[in-house]
Design an enzyme around this catalytic site. Sequence first.
Site, short mmCIF file in Angstrom:
data_model
loop_
_atom_site.label_atom_id
_atom_site.label_comp_id
_atom_site.label_asym_id
_atom_site.label_seq_id
_atom_site.Cartn_x
_atom_site.Cartn_y
_atom_site.Cartn_z
N HIS A 1 57.25 21.52 64.36
CA HIS A 1 57.88 22.29 63.57
C HIS A 1 59.29 21.31 63.39
O HIS A 1 59.98 21.09 64.21
CB HIS A 1 58.10 23.47 64.27
CG HIS A 1 58.65 24.60 63.74
ND1 HIS A 1 58.05 25.26 62.86
CD2 HIS A 1 60.19 25.22 63.84
CE1 HIS A 1 58.79 26.31 62.38
NE2 HIS A 1 60.04 26.22 62.81
N LYS B 1 60.85 31.34 55.18
CA LYS B 1 62.38 30.70 55.34
C LYS B 1 61.93 29.11 55.58
O LYS B 1 60.85 28.68 56.15
CB LYS B 1 62.77 31.07 56.70
CG LYS B 1 63.94 30.43 57.12
CD LYS B 1 64.86 31.14 57.90
CE LYS B 1 65.26 30.22 59.38
NZ LYS B 1 66.17 30.90 60.16
N LYS C 1 63.04 25.31 56.08
CA LYS C 1 64.00 24.31 56.75
C LYS C 1 64.48 23.27 55.99
O LYS C 1 63.33 22.38 55.87
CB LYS C 1 63.49 24.26 58.01
CG LYS C 1 63.57 25.28 59.14
CD LYS C 1 64.88 25.85 59.72
CE LYS C 1 64.82 26.41 60.77
NZ LYS C 1 66.06 26.64 61.55
N ASP D 1 67.10 27.57 55.11
CA ASP D 1 68.10 27.32 56.43
C ASP D 1 68.46 25.96 56.24
O ASP D 1 67.46 25.15 56.49
CB ASP D 1 67.58 27.87 57.60
CG ASP D 1 68.37 27.63 58.64
OD1 ASP D 1 69.59 27.20 58.53
OD2 ASP D 1 68.07 28.11 59.89
N GLU E 1 70.90 30.09 54.26
CA GLU E 1 71.55 30.25 55.93
C GLU E 1 72.20 28.90 56.06
O GLU E 1 71.75 27.88 56.00
CB GLU E 1 70.31 30.48 56.51
CG GLU E 1 70.78 30.56 57.96
CD GLU E 1 69.50 31.01 59.05
OE1 GLU E 1 68.48 31.48 58.39
OE2 GLU E 1 69.44 30.76 60.20
N ASP F 1 74.86 31.66 60.52
CA ASP F 1 74.14 31.51 61.86
C ASP F 1 74.75 30.67 63.20
O ASP F 1 75.36 31.24 63.74
CB ASP F 1 72.66 31.02 61.59
CG ASP F 1 71.67 30.83 62.80
OD1 ASP F 1 72.29 31.56 63.67
OD2 ASP F 1 70.77 30.05 62.78
N LYS G 1 71.37 36.88 67.12
CA LYS G 1 70.50 36.17 68.17
C LYS G 1 71.12 36.38 69.46
O LYS G 1 72.40 36.30 70.02
CB LYS G 1 70.90 34.72 67.82
CG LYS G 1 69.96 34.06 66.67
CD LYS G 1 70.10 32.89 66.53
CE LYS G 1 69.26 32.18 65.31
NZ LYS G 1 69.35 30.57 65.18
N GLU H 1 63.18 37.23 62.10
CA GLU H 1 62.34 36.20 62.24
C GLU H 1 61.79 35.86 63.65
O GLU H 1 61.71 35.00 64.08
CB GLU H 1 63.15 34.95 61.79
CG GLU H 1 64.58 34.78 62.60
CD GLU H 1 65.05 33.23 62.21
OE1 GLU H 1 64.95 32.73 61.16
OE2 GLU H 1 66.09 32.89 63.13
MG LIG Z 1 69.30 28.99 61.58
#
Ligand SMILES: [Mg+2]
Length: 373
Positions: free
Chosen positions: A22, A167, A169, A198, A224, A249, A273, A327
């Site tokens: 990931h 999303k 990255k 993001d 993001e 974030d 979060k 998410e």
């Molecule tokens: Mg983030």
Amino acid sequence: MNYPLIERISTTIVDLPTIRPHKLAMHTMQQQTLVIIRLRCSDGIEGVGESTTIGGLAYGNESPESIKQNIDRYFAPMLVGLDASNINSAMQRLDKVIKGNTFAKSGIESALLDAQGKRLGLPVSELLGGRVRDSLEVAWTLASGDTARDIAEAEQMLDQRRHRIFKLKIGANEVAHDLRHVIAIKQALGERASVRVDVNQYWDESQAIRACQVLGDNGIDLIEQPISRINRAGQVRLNQRSPAPIMADESIESVEDAFSLAADGAASVFALKIAKNGGPRAVLRTAQIAEAAGIALYGGTMLEGSIGTLASAHAFITLNALTWHTELFGPLLLTEEIVVEAPVYRDFALHVPRTPGLGLTLDEERLAFFSRR
Ligand SMILES: [Mg+2]
């Protein structure tokens, strides 16, 4: 009256494999490490919580090892002997003597809520004032690093009705390369999916000005954390000029950060979060600041396993509006479970249990098997 007391707190580090590497801008995950917290009470009830971060110290100030050490050495002696049913009192005591450490605090608060829910026969969502929905739509992160593979993965998720929000990255590569990658994926998926990015703070303002324009012009729904959390003035300027909404974030490391971001007008969406606010109750304080300021909400994740994911979900299902959904896919990224019944994902959503506490039971054998020795 006899109050149940906190008798013992134990922590276990668990390493679980992921379904694929990931790739995030700051780290490539080959596995995920969870810290599982067990909070034993004098009435025989045990609450379970989870404190999880990403990539050791790549994301935040706490690592799995520091979380375990700090809970064992500093949190547990402070909590043992306190009334297990008074979560305000326990968490205020911690806040008074332990600075920061919101990831560790989040796991402890989750365990206290789980125990109290089991004690009263209520789901954690009901302890938090009551749920207004039973399920949460869940985004998926496409992070293989390969455009064609990401598109194939998205198509598969759409076919299975598992996710229709994706999303991406980005930030680790050159901006032009990342933009080509994102636009190719959006063009392949079209109106069938929401595509977001993001950047994990990897651009500077000069890069972000043009990149946000290109992303907005090409149908990207949400951007993001494009630039550093330190550059507050830059975030305010970007929020004013980007055609796609900007979400904060990393900028939110505490409830107080949420207030100052709202006051400055630095973002139009907040990622919630539990780990960064200090627990499921703490994250609702950030949500209330956002609601009062007209800032939209998104239910974020630290890629927690089932326990941390459901602790987040119980908080998020109490919110009036979650415009940008969630998410909470952490358990789906892992190939192994340490709970008896895995959380249920179907029809693009996570379905939140109505059983007491968080609604999970530890699988002792699997927990022991995956525990780090
Ligand atoms: Mg983030």
